[in-house]
Scaffold this motif. Structure first.
Motif, mmCIF file in Angstrom:
data_model
loop_
_atom_site.group_PDB
_atom_site.id
_atom_site.type_symbol
_atom_site.label_atom_id
_atom_site.label_comp_id
_atom_site.label_asym_id
_atom_site.label_seq_id
_atom_site.Cartn_x
_atom_site.Cartn_y
_atom_site.Cartn_z
ATOM 1 N N ARG A 1 -96.627 43.757 -113.580
ATOM 2 C CA ARG A 1 -96.534 43.858 -114.967
ATOM 3 C C ARG A 1 -95.630 44.682 -115.535
ATOM 4 N NH1 ARG A 1 -100.024 41.963 -119.210
ATOM 5 N NH2 ARG A 1 -101.540 41.453 -117.442
ATOM 6 N N SER B 1 -98.559 37.717 -115.117
ATOM 7 C CA SER B 1 -99.172 38.843 -114.821
ATOM 8 C C SER B 1 -100.815 38.775 -114.058
ATOM 9 C CB SER B 1 -99.119 39.857 -115.773
ATOM 10 O OG SER B 1 -97.740 40.334 -116.204
ATOM 11 N N GLU B 2 -101.548 37.947 -114.944
ATOM 12 C CA GLU B 2 -102.654 37.681 -114.574
ATOM 13 C C GLU B 2 -102.982 36.904 -113.262
ATOM 14 O OE1 GLU B 2 -102.178 34.596 -118.104
ATOM 15 O OE2 GLU B 2 -101.600 36.977 -117.471
ATOM 16 N N GLN B 3 -102.139 35.700 -113.148
ATOM 17 C CA GLN B 3 -101.779 34.897 -112.054
ATOM 18 C C GLN B 3 -101.844 35.826 -110.640
ATOM 19 O OE1 GLN B 3 -99.271 32.117 -113.235
ATOM 20 N NE2 GLN B 3 -100.619 30.971 -114.298
#
Length: 286
Positions: A94, A69-71
């Motif tokens: 997400r 999700s952060e990528q």
């Protein structure tokens, strides 16, 4: 609409071979295609160079390898610097990608689940206690290890703490750096037949395919989405997949929700069919 796909590692101006047919189908349908450096985002080096071949000012959809999700959020940010808007926001991604985010919307149609935050044994055993007793299937927020069914997926009885923890420990070892979020315990349900993958665009099912794990197998019973459609629509997401399988009592159950951008397409389904599903969305909003 602009279709974004990962670049080939050895030939960075070309699409990765796994997505080349989708890129070609998009071009034939009149959709522009651009490549990105997927590995740069995985390595945490999300800079302008990683999206340097993306034209400015586009409305984009990604079709590529899975991202955390952060990528994905870093990808969206990098593209925003080029004036490119992703149809799927980081929040949308997400919500589709991680089980705790989508579970409540479809709870009535999916196996009962409890999860932890992290990989602490005490928290895992609390999740076992919440489930009570009996068999369960283990995964993390984004993925199972079902190909290691007996050693890292099936928990024969969650009431047997030591045996359950052995399965969890092996699962954690196998997932390594890819482990995401925490342990998820899902109550075991007896399923019959192969899974089917459904593709939803703006809350409507636009395509039904076999599951990538069983590309030539289709359910023998006709798929009825009447019951699950309101729940999938309630997710309020632009592009998702829902994997369904028939329970032994004849009910269709959702076993997975995924972001459609990183859900694999079975080779038994032509790339043009998926591209058409995405393009139909474009036409319906113009």
């Amino acid at each position: 609409m602009l279709l974004l796909v990962p670049a080939d590692v050895l030939r960075p101006r070309r699409p990765d071979a796994h997505f080349a047919d989708e890129a070609e189908a998009a071009r034939e349908a009149g959709i522009d295609v651009a490549v990105i450096d997927h590995d740069a985002f995985v390595r945490g080096r999300a800079d302008g160079a990683a999206v340097g071949r993306v034209p400015e000012g586009a409305d984009a959809v990604y079709r590529g390898w899975m991202l955390r999700s952060e990528q994905y959020a870093a990808l969206v940010q990098a593209l925003a610097g080029h004036g490119v808007t992703m149809r799927t926001s980081p929040e949308h991604y997400r919500r589709a990608h991680e089980l705790p985010e989508w579970y409540s919307a479809i709870e009535v149609h999916t196996p009962e689940s409890f999860w932890t935050s992290g990989d602490d044994r005490h928290d895992f055993l609390q999740a076992c206690a919440a489930l009570g007793a009996g068999p369960a299937v283990l995964r993390d927020y984004t993925k199972s290890m079902k190909h290691y069914w007996h050693e890292a997926s099936l928990v024969p009885d969650v009431a047997d703490s030591d045996a359950a923890w052995r399965v969890a420990s092996r699962f954690r070892q196998l997932r390594g750096d890819d482990y995401t979020g925490g342990f998820v315990l899902r109550r075991f349900e007896p399923f019959v037949g192969p899974e089917v993958r459904t593709w939803w665009v703006e809350g409507s099912c636009r395509l039904v395919t076999a599951h990538p794990d069983t590309p030539e197998q289709h359910p023998s019973t006709e798929l009825d989405l009447t019951a699950v459609e309101p729940s999938v629509r309630a997710l309020d997401l632009p592009f998702v997949t829902a994997d369904l399988v028939l329970r032994d009592d004849g009910q269709w159950r959702i076993v997975e929700i995924g972001d459609g951008q990183v859900s694999d397409r079975p080779p038994s389904t032509a790339a043009a069919e998926l591209i058409a599903a995405l393009k139909n969305r474009e036409q319906s909003t113009t």
